[in-house]
Design a protein around this motif. Sequence first.
Motif, PDB file in Angstrom:
ATOM      1  N   MET A   1      18.534 -42.592 -37.365  1.00 20.75           N
ATOM      2  CA  MET A   1      19.938 -43.026 -37.605  1.00 20.75           C
ATOM      3  C   MET A   1      20.722 -41.869 -37.558  1.00 20.75           C
ATOM      4  SD  MET A   1      19.402 -45.919 -36.633  1.00 20.75           S
ATOM      5  CE  MET A   1      21.252 -46.324 -36.462  1.00 20.75           C
ATOM      6  N   ASP A   2      20.228 -40.670 -38.133  1.00 20.29           N
ATOM      7  CA  ASP A   2      21.000 -39.357 -38.363  1.00 20.29           C
ATOM      8  C   ASP A   2      21.304 -38.782 -36.716  1.00 20.29           C
ATOM      9  OD1 ASP A   2      20.913 -39.655 -40.995  1.00 20.29           O
ATOM     10  OD2 ASP A   2      19.046 -38.379 -41.250  1.00 20.29           O
ATOM     11  N   GLU A   3      20.084 -38.981 -36.138  1.00 21.15           N
ATOM     12  CA  GLU A   3      20.266 -38.379 -34.843  1.00 21.15           C
ATOM     13  C   GLU A   3      21.276 -39.118 -33.833  1.00 21.15           C
ATOM     14  OE1 GLU A   3      16.326 -38.157 -33.396  1.00 21.15           O
ATOM     15  OE2 GLU A   3      15.749 -36.564 -34.810  1.00 21.15           O
ATOM     16  N   ALA A   4      21.082 -40.665 -33.941  1.00 21.92           N
ATOM     17  CA  ALA A   4      22.002 -41.356 -33.145  1.00 21.92           C
ATOM     18  C   ALA A   4      23.401 -41.329 -33.560  1.00 21.92           C
ATOM     19  CB  ALA A   4      21.569 -43.015 -33.560  1.00 21.92           C
ATOM     20  N   ALA A   5      23.709 -41.007 -34.800  1.00 26.86           N
ATOM     21  CA  ALA A   5      25.093 -40.852 -35.461  1.00 26.86           C
ATOM     22  C   ALA A   5      25.728 -39.649 -34.443  1.00 26.86           C
ATOM     23  CB  ALA A   5      25.573 -40.938 -36.716  1.00 26.86           C
ATOM     24  N   LYS A   6      24.913 -38.554 -34.222  1.00 27.06           N
ATOM     25  CA  LYS A   6      25.355 -37.267 -33.865  1.00 27.06           C
ATOM     26  C   LYS A   6      25.674 -37.569 -32.216  1.00 27.06           C
ATOM     27  CE  LYS A   6      23.219 -34.294 -37.142  1.00 27.06           C
ATOM     28  NZ  LYS A   6      22.026 -33.274 -37.250  1.00 27.06           N
ATOM     29  N   GLN A   7      24.750 -38.397 -31.638  1.00 29.63           N
ATOM     30  CA  GLN A   7      24.628 -38.495 -30.200  1.00 29.63           C
ATOM     31  C   GLN A   7      25.708 -39.621 -29.629  1.00 29.63           C
ATOM     32  OE1 GLN A   7      20.829 -39.445 -29.190  1.00 29.63           O
ATOM     33  NE2 GLN A   7      19.872 -37.642 -30.187  1.00 29.63           N
ATOM     34  N   GLY A   8      26.096 -40.408 -30.300  1.00 29.65           N
ATOM     35  CA  GLY A   8      26.947 -41.610 -29.670  1.00 29.65           C
ATOM     36  C   GLY A   8      27.898 -42.324 -30.582  1.00 29.65           C
ATOM     37  N   PRO A   9      28.539 -43.269 -30.022  1.00 30.11           N
ATOM     38  CA  PRO A   9      29.607 -43.921 -30.938  1.00 30.11           C
ATOM     39  C   PRO A   9      28.892 -45.033 -31.594  1.00 30.11           C
ATOM     40  CG  PRO A   9      29.608 -44.934 -28.788  1.00 30.11           C
ATOM     41  CD  PRO A   9      28.686 -43.387 -28.506  1.00 30.11           C
ATOM     42  N   LYS A  10      29.670 -45.377 -32.780  1.00 25.88           N
ATOM     43  CA  LYS A  10      28.970 -46.370 -33.675  1.00 25.88           C
ATOM     44  C   LYS A  10      28.875 -47.575 -32.875  1.00 25.88           C
ATOM     45  CE  LYS A  10      30.474 -48.808 -38.187  1.00 25.88           C
ATOM     46  NZ  LYS A  10      31.514 -48.766 -39.036  1.00 25.88           N
ATOM     47  N   PRO A  11      27.641 -48.187 -32.931  1.00 30.84           N
ATOM     48  CA  PRO A  11      27.462 -49.368 -32.242  1.00 30.84           C
ATOM     49  C   PRO A  11      27.795 -50.892 -32.789  1.00 30.84           C
ATOM     50  CG  PRO A  11      25.415 -48.883 -33.513  1.00 30.84           C
ATOM     51  CD  PRO A  11      26.358 -47.604 -33.649  1.00 30.84           C
ATOM     52  N   GLY A  12      27.893 -51.819 -32.077  1.00 28.86           N
ATOM     53  CA  GLY A  12      28.193 -53.065 -32.361  1.00 28.86           C
ATOM     54  C   GLY A  12      27.176 -53.695 -33.092  1.00 28.86           C
ATOM     55  N   ALA A  13      25.922 -53.383 -32.775  1.00 30.67           N
ATOM     56  CA  ALA A  13      24.815 -53.731 -33.415  1.00 30.67           C
ATOM     57  C   ALA A  13      23.569 -52.927 -33.108  1.00 30.67           C
ATOM     58  CB  ALA A  13      24.438 -55.376 -32.901  1.00 30.67           C
ATOM     59  N   VAL A  14      22.488 -53.296 -33.878  1.00 24.45           N
ATOM     60  CA  VAL A  14      21.114 -52.414 -33.968  1.00 24.45           C
ATOM     61  C   VAL A  14      20.312 -53.456 -33.649  1.00 24.45           C
ATOM     62  CG1 VAL A  14      19.492 -50.706 -34.858  1.00 24.45           C
ATOM     63  CG2 VAL A  14      22.103 -50.435 -35.191  1.00 24.45           C
ATOM     64  N   VAL A  15      19.195 -53.122 -32.912  1.00 22.25           N
ATOM     65  CA  VAL A  15      18.249 -53.904 -32.774  1.00 22.25           C
ATOM     66  C   VAL A  15      16.893 -53.152 -32.680  1.00 22.25           C
ATOM     67  CG1 VAL A  15      17.054 -55.464 -31.009  1.00 22.25           C
ATOM     68  CG2 VAL A  15      19.671 -55.362 -30.683  1.00 22.25           C
ATOM     69  N   LEU A  16      15.706 -53.743 -33.602  1.00 19.75           N
ATOM     70  CA  LEU A  16      14.657 -52.964 -33.866  1.00 19.75           C
ATOM     71  C   LEU A  16      13.852 -54.198 -34.194  1.00 19.75           C
ATOM     72  CD1 LEU A  16      14.434 -53.623 -37.127  1.00 19.75           C
ATOM     73  CD2 LEU A  16      15.920 -51.521 -37.344  1.00 19.75           C
ATOM     74  N   SER A  17      12.312 -53.809 -33.833  1.00 19.77           N
ATOM     75  CA  SER A  17      11.208 -54.665 -34.328  1.00 19.77           C
ATOM     76  C   SER A  17      10.816 -54.596 -35.800  1.00 19.77           C
ATOM     77  CB  SER A  17      10.041 -54.255 -33.500  1.00 19.77           C
ATOM     78  OG  SER A  17      10.169 -54.524 -32.120  1.00 19.77           O
ATOM     79  N   VAL A  18      10.341 -55.601 -36.390  1.00 20.99           N
ATOM     80  CA  VAL A  18       9.665 -55.554 -37.752  1.00 20.99           C
ATOM     81  C   VAL A  18       8.148 -55.937 -37.766  1.00 20.99           C
ATOM     82  CG1 VAL A  18      10.002 -56.567 -40.117  1.00 20.99           C
ATOM     83  CG2 VAL A  18      12.190 -56.190 -38.609  1.00 20.99           C
ATOM     84  N   GLY A  19       7.531 -55.159 -38.382  1.00 20.58           N
ATOM     85  CA  GLY A  19       6.267 -55.347 -38.772  1.00 20.58           C
ATOM     86  C   GLY A  19       6.215 -55.602 -40.293  1.00 20.58           C
ATOM     87  N   GLY A  20       5.792 -54.424 -40.941  1.00 20.10           N
ATOM     88  CA  GLY A  20       5.860 -54.411 -42.330  1.00 20.10           C
ATOM     89  C   GLY A  20       7.053 -54.131 -42.950  1.00 20.10           C
ATOM     90  N   GLY A  21       7.934 -53.554 -41.965  1.00 18.88           N
ATOM     91  CA  GLY A  21       9.489 -53.567 -42.598  1.00 18.88           C
ATOM     92  C   GLY A  21       9.911 -52.112 -42.635  1.00 18.88           C
TER      93      GLY A  21
END
Length: 284
Positions: A119-139
């Motif tokens: 997320m540090d990299e994402a914050a440098k690369q683009g605008p603040k998103p409206g949502a984040v989507v990810l997979s969960v196994g153990g969390g």
Amino acid sequence: MENMQPAGSFKLRGIGRVCEEAARAGATRFISPSGGNAGYAAAWAGRELGVCTTVIVPVTTSEEAKNAIAALGAEVLVSGESWKESNELALKMAGEDPKSKYIHAFDDPVMWDGHGTLMDEAAKQGPKPGAVVLSVGGGGLLCGVVAGMDRNGWGDVPVLACETEGAASFAAAVAAGEIVELEGISSVATSLGARAVAPHALEICRDHRIIPYVVPDEAAVSACGRFLDDHRVLVEPACGVSLSAIYDNTPLLGDAGTVLVVVCGGIGISAAKLRDLEARFGLS
């Protein structure tokens, strides 16, 4: 595109952080109870850091996975019918050797901090998103991403936490308001196969908007095929479940304009395996 990590998945971020700190503290062996992406990442980190690595896998682990881990120079031991039994041996071995470092697959704050660099990299690369989507196994990924969002001022962004039916331990915990241990894992998305999530994954739901999203295996496999066609990139069903939220246009994303999807990757897939799964679900 965490599938582009050298070890094939996001796991290298957090496990790499754990291994680096352990090596600096004098660890002479890493011990990882995992026949999947975590074990592969530990073996990769051990090779790069010059630290002997032992990966303990259950008897259900494929020869392909064992060979891939061994090819990185790690010792592969087979113990038990399930991850739980492999983990018991890993803890025993680590307890007998003070110079070794036990590496949990997902429940470690140092690991979460490493995953949060995404997320540090994402914050440098683009605008603040409206949502984040990810997979969960153990969390572990969820805990790390939320920590990274917090430190970048994105704490108000909702997270869609994706699981497949038969491996939905996070959704079960949210519904019950407490950690739930599944009786077993029946999903083809075996990388999501944690029978119970890390307690912290449930705790962060108190302060963050985290929305469980559970779909059949068929949706995850279909998304893998569509992603391969669209981007010429092959990922596991454990990753496909997150992509399915976009392909199937889930209403849970509401009016989010820009959506950040973590393509978590995974080594447990091949073109032949995907074709077999597509045929199994009548998708080919």
